[in-house]
Motif scaffolding. Structure first.
Motif, short mmCIF file in Angstrom:
data_model
loop_
_atom_site.label_atom_id
_atom_site.label_comp_id
_atom_site.label_asym_id
_atom_site.label_seq_id
_atom_site.Cartn_x
_atom_site.Cartn_y
_atom_site.Cartn_z
N MET A 243 6.46 -4.61 -3.30
CA MET A 243 7.11 -4.27 -2.03
C MET A 243 7.05 -2.76 -1.82
N LEU A 244 6.58 -2.36 -0.64
CA LEU A 244 6.40 -0.94 -0.30
C LEU A 244 7.16 -0.64 0.98
N VAL A 245 7.93 0.42 0.98
CA VAL A 245 8.62 0.90 2.16
C VAL A 245 8.16 2.33 2.44
N LEU A 246 7.68 2.57 3.66
CA LEU A 246 7.29 3.91 4.11
C LEU A 246 8.28 4.35 5.17
N TRP A 247 8.79 5.56 5.01
CA TRP A 247 9.76 6.10 5.95
C TRP A 247 9.53 7.60 6.05
N GLU A 248 9.02 8.01 7.19
CA GLU A 248 8.69 9.41 7.43
C GLU A 248 7.76 9.92 6.32
N LYS A 249 8.16 10.87 5.52
CA LYS A 249 7.26 11.46 4.52
C LYS A 249 7.52 10.92 3.12
N LYS A 250 8.10 9.74 3.02
CA LYS A 250 8.45 9.18 1.72
C LYS A 250 7.92 7.77 1.58
N TYR A 251 7.66 7.36 0.33
CA TYR A 251 7.44 5.96 0.03
C TYR A 251 8.37 5.54 -1.09
N MET A 252 8.76 4.29 -1.06
CA MET A 252 9.51 3.66 -2.15
C MET A 252 8.86 2.32 -2.45
N LEU A 253 8.78 1.96 -3.71
CA LEU A 253 8.21 0.65 -4.06
C LEU A 253 9.04 -0.02 -5.13
N TRP A 254 9.05 -1.35 -5.05
CA TRP A 254 9.67 -2.21 -6.06
C TRP A 254 8.61 -3.21 -6.51
N HIS A 255 8.56 -3.48 -7.81
CA HIS A 255 7.43 -4.28 -8.31
C HIS A 255 7.82 -5.10 -9.53
#
Length: 245
Positions: free
Chosen positions: A113-125
């Motif tokens: 799972m990838l979340v992009l928000w403005e200049k950031k990314y977060m992932l859960w795997h």
């Protein structure tokens, strides 16, 4: 940030139905555009792999609109968003476990799972689906420096998973966070999509330079056709997202 994106989803030769599930969602908020992409690969050696992956992505669609966007709109700290997301995954796993236990089933699925928000990314795997980070630049000998695997495979030498979302207890998902820039891209894919495709080929075929949505769609289809010709029998799923201005 804006994004160019597309998906690929193909039933392999080993299953009567595609046991992979995916989602690609975007929303414009008061805090900027938010994108969420998810790949879930249902475990084919168990019961109802397509139900495990499908249920997980359905619940995450609800979470995107009711949880994630609400948290971002309220300017919640990133650590709070991470904690709330992991709590949601735990709740999904618990419900899946109760369902399977009542019916004496074994169910499991990977989660990337990838979340992009403005200049950031977060992932859960969790599992052996993957997320790659692609940067613009030279290809060929330089390709490995331009394609970075962001996730670890939770599988043994024989490809058997030892972590998943399912009725085998809760595993805390791997978490990673980083920055993104214009011209970079991300590829989420199931193991069937990348098993017979080396990282050099991924870097060459999916290099972000001049990628449009039409080209993304074409390149993902070309990779799918190529790995099928090479003998891949598993389901094939991929999501590609390029970061634009």
């Amino acid at each position: 940030m804006n994004y160019e994106s597309d998906v690929y989803w193909n039933r392999g030769a080993s299953h009567s139905i595609n046991q992979d599930s995916l989602i690609l969602l975007q929303a414009l908020t008061s805090q900027g555009r938010v994108l969420m992409a998810v790949i879930c690969d249902g475990m084919g050696g168990m019961d109802m792999g397509e139900c495990a992956s499908g249920y997980l992505v359905e619940e995450l669609v609800t979470w995107f609109y009711d949880g994630l966007l609400d948290a971002i709109g309220k300017k919640k700290a990133l650590w709070i968003i991470r904690r709330c997301t992991e709590r949601k995954i735990y709740q999904i796993q618990s419900r899946m476990q109760r369902y399977a236990d009542r019916r004496s089933l074994e169910m499991g699925t990977t989660l990337s799972m990838l979340v992009l928000w403005e200049k950031k990314y977060m992932l859960w795997h969790i599992g052996d689906s993957r997320i790659y980070h692609l940067r613009s630049g030279l290809i060929g000998k330089e390709s490995q420096r331009k394609v970075h695997l962001l996730t670890n495979d939770h599988a043994d030498d024989k490809g058997r998973l030892y972590k998943c979302v399912g009725n085998f207890g809760y595993f805390v998902p791997d978490f990673k966070m980083g920055s993104i820039k214009k011209g970079e891209a991300f590829l989420l894919c199931s193991d069937g999509f990348r098993n017979k495709m080396g990282i050099e080929e991924i870097g060459e075929v999916l290099a972000p330079e001049n990628m449009t949505e039409d080209k993304i769609r074409k390149r993902l289809r070309e990779i799918g056709e190529a790995v099928l010709r090479r003998g891949e029998r598993d389901d094939l799923s991929a999501v590609y997202v390029k970061v634009c201005k």
